[in-house]
Scaffold this motif. Sequence first.
Motif, PDB file in Angstrom:
ATOM      1  N   HIS A  12      -8.949 -56.791 -27.650  1.00 48.45           N
ATOM      2  CA  HIS A  12      -9.770 -56.248 -26.566  1.00 48.45           C
ATOM      3  C   HIS A  12     -11.127 -55.825 -27.118  1.00 48.45           C
ATOM      4  O   HIS A  12     -11.222 -55.333 -28.257  1.00 48.45           O
ATOM      5  CB  HIS A  12      -9.060 -55.042 -25.927  1.00 48.45           C
ATOM      6  CG  HIS A  12      -9.612 -54.658 -24.593  1.00 48.45           C
ATOM      7  ND1 HIS A  12     -10.762 -53.911 -24.428  1.00 48.45           N
ATOM      8  CD2 HIS A  12      -9.172 -54.951 -23.317  1.00 48.45           C
ATOM      9  CE1 HIS A  12     -11.011 -53.750 -23.163  1.00 48.45           C
ATOM     10  NE2 HIS A  12     -10.062 -54.374 -22.426  1.00 48.45           N
ATOM     11  N   PRO A  13     -12.198 -56.004 -26.349  1.00 49.19           N
ATOM     12  CA  PRO A  13     -13.536 -55.613 -26.831  1.00 49.19           C
ATOM     13  C   PRO A  13     -13.646 -54.113 -27.117  1.00 49.19           C
ATOM     14  O   PRO A  13     -14.416 -53.691 -27.976  1.00 49.19           O
ATOM     15  CB  PRO A  13     -14.463 -56.033 -25.694  1.00 49.19           C
ATOM     16  CG  PRO A  13     -13.697 -57.050 -24.930  1.00 49.19           C
ATOM     17  CD  PRO A  13     -12.237 -56.717 -25.040  1.00 49.19           C
ATOM     18  N   ASP A  14     -12.873 -53.317 -26.354  1.00 52.64           N
ATOM     19  CA  ASP A  14     -12.946 -51.876 -26.541  1.00 52.64           C
ATOM     20  C   ASP A  14     -12.164 -51.472 -27.789  1.00 52.64           C
ATOM     21  O   ASP A  14     -10.977 -51.762 -27.939  1.00 52.64           O
ATOM     22  CB  ASP A  14     -12.368 -51.165 -25.308  1.00 52.64           C
ATOM     23  CG  ASP A  14     -12.635 -49.674 -25.349  1.00 52.64           C
ATOM     24  OD1 ASP A  14     -12.888 -49.124 -26.449  1.00 52.64           O
ATOM     25  OD2 ASP A  14     -12.581 -49.034 -24.287  1.00 52.64           O
ATOM     26  N   LEU A  15     -12.858 -50.791 -28.672  1.00 55.87           N
ATOM     27  CA  LEU A  15     -12.260 -50.397 -29.959  1.00 55.87           C
ATOM     28  C   LEU A  15     -11.044 -49.498 -29.744  1.00 55.87           C
ATOM     29  O   LEU A  15     -10.014 -49.647 -30.413  1.00 55.87           O
ATOM     30  CB  LEU A  15     -13.307 -49.667 -30.815  1.00 55.87           C
ATOM     31  CG  LEU A  15     -12.821 -49.084 -32.148  1.00 55.87           C
ATOM     32  CD1 LEU A  15     -12.322 -50.191 -33.064  1.00 55.87           C
ATOM     33  CD2 LEU A  15     -13.940 -48.308 -32.834  1.00 55.87           C
ATOM     34  N   THR A  16     -11.150 -48.602 -28.791  1.00 58.27           N
ATOM     35  CA  THR A  16     -10.041 -47.662 -28.564  1.00 58.27           C
ATOM     36  C   THR A  16      -8.793 -48.396 -28.097  1.00 58.27           C
ATOM     37  O   THR A  16      -7.669 -48.093 -28.530  1.00 58.27           O
ATOM     38  CB  THR A  16     -10.453 -46.619 -27.507  1.00 58.27           C
ATOM     39  OG1 THR A  16     -11.639 -45.943 -27.959  1.00 58.27           O
ATOM     40  CG2 THR A  16      -9.359 -45.592 -27.287  1.00 58.27           C
ATOM     41  N   VAL A  17      -8.997 -49.423 -27.199  1.00 61.39           N
ATOM     42  CA  VAL A  17      -7.847 -50.199 -26.705  1.00 61.39           C
ATOM     43  C   VAL A  17      -7.201 -50.961 -27.853  1.00 61.39           C
ATOM     44  O   VAL A  17      -5.972 -51.036 -27.972  1.00 61.39           O
ATOM     45  CB  VAL A  17      -8.281 -51.159 -25.573  1.00 61.39           C
ATOM     46  CG1 VAL A  17      -7.125 -52.053 -25.127  1.00 61.39           C
ATOM     47  CG2 VAL A  17      -8.818 -50.367 -24.385  1.00 61.39           C
ATOM     48  N   ARG A  18      -8.069 -51.579 -28.651  1.00 62.93           N
ATOM     49  CA  ARG A  18      -7.521 -52.346 -29.778  1.00 62.93           C
ATOM     50  C   ARG A  18      -6.713 -51.418 -30.723  1.00 62.93           C
ATOM     51  O   ARG A  18      -5.655 -51.790 -31.222  1.00 62.93           O
ATOM     52  CB  ARG A  18      -8.658 -53.014 -30.579  1.00 62.93           C
ATOM     53  CG  ARG A  18      -9.426 -54.069 -29.825  1.00 62.93           C
ATOM     54  CD  ARG A  18     -10.120 -55.072 -30.751  1.00 62.93           C
ATOM     55  NE  ARG A  18     -10.941 -54.459 -31.758  1.00 62.93           N
ATOM     56  CZ  ARG A  18     -12.202 -54.072 -31.598  1.00 62.93           C
ATOM     57  NH1 ARG A  18     -12.775 -54.194 -30.391  1.00 62.93           N
ATOM     58  NH2 ARG A  18     -12.892 -53.546 -32.588  1.00 62.93           N
ATOM     59  N   LYS A  19      -7.262 -50.226 -30.941  1.00 60.32           N
ATOM     60  CA  LYS A  19      -6.583 -49.295 -31.866  1.00 60.32           C
ATOM     61  C   LYS A  19      -5.231 -48.882 -31.300  1.00 60.32           C
ATOM     62  O   LYS A  19      -4.225 -48.849 -32.024  1.00 60.32           O
ATOM     63  CB  LYS A  19      -7.462 -48.060 -32.082  1.00 60.32           C
ATOM     64  CG  LYS A  19      -6.900 -47.084 -33.096  1.00 60.32           C
ATOM     65  CD  LYS A  19      -7.859 -45.929 -33.325  1.00 60.32           C
ATOM     66  CE  LYS A  19      -7.289 -44.964 -34.360  1.00 60.32           C
ATOM     67  NZ  LYS A  19      -8.183 -43.811 -34.596  1.00 60.32           N
ATOM     68  N   GLN A  20      -5.183 -48.604 -29.994  1.00 64.08           N
ATOM     69  CA  GLN A  20      -3.899 -48.210 -29.388  1.00 64.08           C
ATOM     70  C   GLN A  20      -2.891 -49.356 -29.465  1.00 64.08           C
ATOM     71  O   GLN A  20      -1.712 -49.144 -29.731  1.00 64.08           O
ATOM     72  CB  GLN A  20      -4.126 -47.798 -27.933  1.00 64.08           C
ATOM     73  CG  GLN A  20      -4.901 -46.496 -27.791  1.00 64.08           C
ATOM     74  CD  GLN A  20      -5.217 -46.145 -26.341  1.00 64.08           C
ATOM     75  OE1 GLN A  20      -5.010 -46.981 -25.421  1.00 64.08           O
ATOM     76  NE2 GLN A  20      -5.737 -44.927 -26.120  1.00 64.08           N
ATOM     77  N   ALA A  21      -3.408 -50.589 -29.219  1.00 59.68           N
ATOM     78  CA  ALA A  21      -2.507 -51.752 -29.281  1.00 59.68           C
ATOM     79  C   ALA A  21      -2.001 -51.955 -30.715  1.00 59.68           C
ATOM     80  O   ALA A  21      -0.837 -52.304 -30.941  1.00 59.68           O
ATOM     81  CB  ALA A  21      -3.250 -52.994 -28.785  1.00 59.68           C
TER      82      ALA A  21
END
Length: 953
Positions: A12-21
């Motif tokens: 995901h482009p959003d860093l926070t989403v990627r980190k949660q995933a």
Amino acid sequence: MLSKLFKPKWQHPDLTVRKQALEALAATEVDILQSVAREDQDIGLRCLAVQKLADVQLLQEIGQNNDFHADVRQAAADRFQQLLTGQQKDHSPPLEQRLQWIESLQDIEMLEYFALNAKEAALRQAALQKLNNEALFAEVAQNDRDAHIRLWAIEKVEQMDLIAQIAKGSRNRDKRIYRLAKEKLDAWHKTQERPLQIAAEREELCKRLDWLLKIGDWEHDTELNRLQETWNKLAEEVVTFNTEQQALSDKGTVAQFSELNKRIKVAQEEHQHALQAHAELRREKQNFLRDLDTLWQEVEKFEELTAEQSLALEEKAQQLQESFKSAGHLPETEEHRLTEAFVEKHKAIRKHLKSLLHSQNIAAALQKVIQKAEKLLKESSIRKDAVEKLQEQRKAIEQPENLTPALESLEENFHSLVDQLQERLQQQQAKQKEHQQEIKNLLETLEQTLEAGELQKAIALEEKAQNSFKQLNDLPKNKRAQFESRLHVCISKINDLRGWQRWGNHQERQILCEQMEALIGIKADPEELARRVREAQTTWKKLNDGNSDHGLWERFNAACRKVYEPCQAYFVAKADERKQNMAAKETVCVKLETLLQSTDWKNHQLDWKAVYRQVKEFQKEWFATGPTDRKLKKTVNVRFEATMKTLEDYLTQERQANLQQRRLLVEQVKAMLEKEDLKQAITDVKKLQEQWLITVPSGRKEENQLWKAFRETCDAVFARRNQARDEQEQQLQNNLVEKTALCEKLETLAKDSQNVSLLAEIKKADQAWNAIGQVPKKSLQSIEKRYQSAKRLVEESNQNLQLNQQVVQLNLLAQKAALCDQVENNQLTADEAKEQWNALATITHIPTEQSIVKRFQKACDGKAISSIDNKQLHRWCVNLEWLAGIDSPAEDKSIKMALQVERLSQAMTDPSIKSVSRTAQAENIIRNWYLARAERDPALIERFNKAKAAIFK
């Protein structure tokens, strides 16, 4: 288009989403994690992906693959280490697989990390066996959790500075490691001291060898051989030394010993040549010396010697001396030795001959004095001046230095004769004094008798004095004249009294008649009248001078009868009283005989006190009874005494038995004086006191002495108790003084803020405190309270010192970390940084020092370690604030909560975490802070420094 629309969240482009995933991914999603680690735009997410991996081989490959970012490689290496060391319990491979990895691992730094941090002992052991780092082994020997590994590690350490470090670090923690370290240190010191000892021994051997060379005595080479053997033994030992020890054991003595041996060899060869050149002359001179020895042995056999014999022997010795001198000269040293021996023997012979002649002259003079003494001893009377003259004559004779047997015999004979003369002289003087005193007493008695007018007695004494004078031939003239003069005076008085006696007797008879006539008809005590009659009759008889007047006698006798007539009735009554007394005495005898016959004297239960009391009562009754008829008195007395003797025999037997029993009690009490168990001794003495019983008493003096001995001995035992109490009290006081001094010492130590051995001092103080012993009860609580207070002061002082040292070390780490930051940020060149680095001290905590050195070296080499993210910095800062009791900002509350949960979880799985001190936890966080490379926010740094200051305030 659809693929772009439905991309997975980890892309995901959003860093926070990627980190949660990414955080939601499992470790089995290897491809995704590997893709993120390689391709994600955010370095932090790449590192997070690597930290999720559980494939050890993959992690190793990532760590060594330059295609990955440096921070990702570092994170892979860290994850690799965590898995292999067993720190990630859920994801770490089995122990067997990790051991295989260790066996194949060649990275020294990583092996060292595993050796220090692996959870399993087998893994740490496997890593250690592939290393050769003694500094690391020293740290393991002190800090490893497994005792076998600690023992293995200390065996691998050979550097003495590291051994000393181990001994210091394990002294109060691990007795076995401390003992092994001490043994290694002691053995090392011994190996260092032994070369110095050998050097000293070699130097002494060289001195002895030099001395042998100077004296040049080559006929006896025992000492030379001994020195050579000793040197060879030392050389064999030196061969086992290392190069440094061999140098210490030499100090130039090897070359010196070799040189001395060469010189000795040359001297021995020269000596052999000299021996061969003078062999004949040597034999001739030695023969002369043997002849002189033979002559000496001959002279020693003489006890008496005539002048002719002495002259002949002297001439023989002189001839040998002249022959010796004229024979020729040997080499100087040998000639001097033989000549010295010859001259010494020759002097001894002459001296002995002279001594023999001198002794004979003394013996002749002694013999003359002895003859005079023997002659004097045969005389009937010995004069004191004659004996003194003999002794003066003996003193005038010279006393020899050495007494021969003949002289000793003469000396003993003379002293024996003098003793006999002295004894005779003393006896003679004593007898003379006795005779003088005898005649003196006799004359004094005679003179007193004449003064009293007792003529008949004086006449007898005068005759005795005349006979005594005839026997006293040893009286001095002046004494004899004095005594004779006194005797002549007495004889003159006796002659005068004889003339007056006859006239005086007639007058006295008339007076006696008048005295008796005056008593006729008077009323007086019959006993007194009878006594006066008897006295008058006795006086009349004494006046017998051969010229008695019959008329006066008739007058005197008639008067006496008339005076005595009234006394007859009185004496009849007295006779009846004596009969009654006889009956009473016979009754007492019957009582005593009845007691004697009715008593069972063999009965052990006999009441001896009662028997003794009855006997004493009967005795008292006997002696209270008045006089009896003289004719019957003897019979009843014999009867009484016979019975009393038998009774007294029985009483004496019991008296002696009782005395012996009580003497035994005295001895038993005396034995209590030596008994070590004083308490038991006191108990025994009290029991012995209860056994003190007098059945039949002895004499008052003997009873008093025995009772005094018993009482004083008992008192002495009780005095021991009192002394023991005093000594115990004194000991308690002494203990109190020692414990007070110990408290004062600790209180003084507590003020020494620079003393680094305070804990050791506390341990010594505890040992000393326990060894001192008890104190008085009244002081027990106060001294114990003071001691515990003093200990707390020392412990607080030690804690402050430790905190100060920790602060110093952490400040030193901060300085080194600052240099690393400056190099990594290109604010300083490597050379400039090294110059400043070298000026800094070494951090005492070896792993910390190694880690910061590693970071600095990499920074200087342009290979700086990867940075950590701010999240970790925040975690460390928040953790430190929590330990310091400082509130964190609101935005960090979630971090603080997560840390508290993590800590609680760790405490549940590992209870030992609870025992880790607050400062130790803080110190570990601070180390990690300075060892990590990161872009630190100034505000965060300020918070961190504030928390750090609060911790070590």
